[in-house]
Scaffold this motif. Structure first.
Motif, short mmCIF file in Angstrom:
data_model
loop_
_atom_site.label_atom_id
_atom_site.label_comp_id
_atom_site.label_asym_id
_atom_site.label_seq_id
_atom_site.Cartn_x
_atom_site.Cartn_y
_atom_site.Cartn_z
N ALA A 218 0.82 -1.20 0.00
CA ALA A 218 0.00 0.00 0.00
C ALA A 218 0.86 1.26 0.00
O ALA A 218 0.65 2.18 -0.80
N GLU A 219 1.84 1.30 0.89
CA GLU A 219 2.65 2.52 1.01
C GLU A 219 3.45 2.77 -0.27
O GLU A 219 3.57 3.90 -0.74
N GLN B 287 2.70 1.67 -3.29
CA GLN B 287 1.81 2.01 -4.40
C GLN B 287 1.28 3.44 -4.26
O GLN B 287 1.02 4.10 -5.27
N ILE B 288 1.14 3.91 -3.05
CA ILE B 288 0.75 5.31 -2.86
C ILE B 288 1.84 6.23 -3.42
O ILE B 288 1.55 7.20 -4.12
N ALA C 220 1.55 6.06 -7.21
CA ALA C 220 0.32 6.66 -7.74
C ALA C 220 0.36 8.19 -7.61
O ALA C 220 -0.09 8.91 -8.50
N THR D 172 -6.09 3.60 -6.81
CA THR D 172 -4.94 2.90 -6.21
C THR D 172 -4.65 3.46 -4.83
O THR D 172 -4.40 2.72 -3.87
N ILE D 173 -4.70 4.79 -4.74
CA ILE D 173 -4.43 5.43 -3.45
C ILE D 173 -5.54 5.11 -2.44
O ILE D 173 -5.27 4.84 -1.27
N ARG E 198 -7.51 2.41 -2.32
CA ARG E 198 -7.34 1.04 -1.84
C ARG E 198 -6.20 0.97 -0.84
O ARG E 198 -6.31 0.37 0.23
N ALA E 199 -5.09 1.60 -1.19
CA ALA E 199 -3.89 1.53 -0.35
C ALA E 199 -4.15 2.14 1.02
O ALA E 199 -3.85 1.54 2.05
#
Lengths: 354, 354
Positions: A213-214, A216-217, A220, B209-210, B212-213
């Motif tokens: 998650a981190e 991909q943030i 993104a 994406t953000i 979900r993350a």
């Protein structure tokens, strides 16, 4: 209270009110009545295979199978994402629009990295899954110990009804005490392994979730910066688009994203394990009770992992008797690794119900 | 410089040095030489279908197909996750260990919500995919305009070689001017739609994406708090586990997670669109150039979306001639929606190469 209703069938309709699907029960335990409809629809093959598992490890066996499907989905998503990233870049080039070409390519780079992170996540889930297997294997190895105890009890009950004075009853009683001693060890090993490994497996799984998650943030957010360099002001027919002037900026954003990813460090609330003194034989190296005298330190080099010798007849040399107050040395471990020296504690009479 | 080598084949081996797989080229554009090996291995069916698409929309057609596979993977992952959550809870209950039972159930609730977020993500990706379709449809509808222009040019070349004095050449020249005028509009519409929708589609995708993350981070962090309530101190054989005393705390963590999810708000750097004055006919409502006189405001109620009437013969009523300096009213739009009134700009002579 509406936040606690167990229904969640309408989550798809309500995606524009994202929190609405939280309207679920605080427990997700499947009701026995509807377990066939909720759990049985996807894993028919696994279910068939599961039937050859001992009862004790069946549920976890299936869960681990399902986890494998989940991991495959993430692996496939990662690959697809990387393929799409490349397709996007190629499409952008084919538009013959310099801005689209440049931006689609760099968005592609970031999408591709998103895909790599998905793949890393799949691998991390697989590591967590391997930890769950330790529990399953222990469950599997404990089953024969339970079965053995039950079998002797059953045999004794039959014999008592048929020949109450049979001399074999005394032998069976002795066998039962031994079987129960062995089972006490097995059950202790099971609870020790189960708690330790469940904590470890899910701590790892959630750490992996946070890592994906981190990262991909980061990707993104930088990708949205790249998009901001695309001028989508409409042109009238015949107008020529101004030249794309942000090539350096786009590259800088990629560099920023890369630097941010490299600087990434996990920042997690610790999930400490208390299982530090758990020997590889799955019982504590130092028994906690000060009242328990050390025994004579039997060296346990027999691993009974999933082995039919768990039946325990080789314990016949032990000095155990049917008397409740006897000291029983249960020298057999159900370890999942190499057996170490184990000083069995005195098993308190109260636990041995003959 | 090692950070820029295009190789990324060894990312799997290097997962313990997570950033090592960043060693990739700044571009991910596939080389023409190896496009068959890199892009052709997964989408054979799509590729076959893709061949019936006009050349212009082929790449995006395939990308949108691939995006569909990606979405299916996430949908499957979401379902699997929810199933696993339920299985975990059921397994925990079957252990007859109160602490494991309670914690597995609540971890299950959080895992289930992770799965729901995966499903929401799939839906959001699908929305982004729908935006890309607008570009693909525009590409598809612009193809006949290009083909038509090329066909007339080709016909003229042949005729000039065969019968240089043919009277038909004049007619063809007139047709070419009309076709070029139409194509100028089509190409403007294409670049306008492409830039606007690409920006919109990927801004939405990265926002998803953000989302979900960030939501999964909330869930995973609370889940690790739940795990911390599981005492994995090993017991010696015969010991009884102390009663589980954290039931209220576990429930409180679930409440916290739910509240955090409900409080969640997107915090995104804006990706503003400059396409605000883009009419639904895909050209600006107000031509930007002050030098361009307003024309007589033809009302365009013919949508030519993917239609063979794009061939433009119905423009034969227009007053266009083959003279370079003539004013051409190209009154036909290639909109993707309902056609609105469009005031075509004067097309500058330089663009019309007869």
């Amino acid at each position: 209270m509406s936040l606690r209703t167990p229904s969640r069938s309408n989550s798809r309709k309500e995606k524009n009110t994202p929190m609405a699907h939280l309207n679920r029960a605080l427990s997700i335990r499947s009701n026995k009545e509807k377990s066939s409809s909720s759990g049985g629809k996807r894993f028919n093959l696994s279910s068939l295979r599961g039937t050859v598992q001992p009862e004790l490890s069946k549920k976890l066996y299936k869960l681990i199978k399902s986890e494998n499907h989940l991991i495959s989905n993430y692996e496939a998503a990662g690959k697809e994402r990387i393929s799409i990233a490349s397709q996007l870049s190629d499409w952008g080039e084919a538009t013959n629009d310099e801005a689209i070409s440049e931006i689609s390519d760099k968005i592609g780079v970031l999408l591709s990295e998103l895909g790599e992170q998905e793949d890393l996540y799949a691998h991390n889930l697989d590591d967590s899954r391997a930890i769950l297997k330790t529990i399953r294997n222990t469950e599997k190895s404990v089953q024969p110990s339970r079965d053995h105890k039950a079998k002797i009890t059953d045999e004794m009950a039959k014999l008592k009804a048929k020949e109450p004075e049979s001399a074999k009853l005394v032998i069976l009683e002795q066998e039962l005490v031994r079987a129960e001693a062995e089972n006490l060890v097995a059950e202790a090993q099971l609870t020790n392994i189960t708690r330790q490994k469940m904590k470890e497996a899910y701590a790892a799984e959630f750490a992996a979730t946070i890592e994906r998650a981190e990262k991909q943030i980061i990707l993104a957010r930088h990708a949205r910066r790249v998009l901001n360099l695309l001028d989508d002001t409409p042109v009238v027919p015949g107008d020529v688009r101004p030249a794309f002037e942000h090539t350096d900026q786009v590259r800088q954003i990629l560099n920023d994203a890369e630097a941010d990813l490299q600087d990434w460090q996990p920042e997690l609330e610790d999930v400490p394990s208390m299982a530090g003194n758990l020997g590889s034989n799955a019982v504590p190296k130092e028994p906690r009770s000060p009242l328990t005298p050390r025994d004579h330190g039997l060296s346990l080099d027999e691993s009974m992992m999933g082995d039919s010798t768990t039946q325990g007849d080789h314990l016949a040399h032990s000095s155990g008797t049917a008397q409740p107050a006897s000291r029983i040395s249960s020298g057999t471990s159900v370890t999942t690794g190499t057996a170490h020296t184990y000083a069995p504690s005195e098993i308190e009479p109260a636990h041995i119900v003959v």
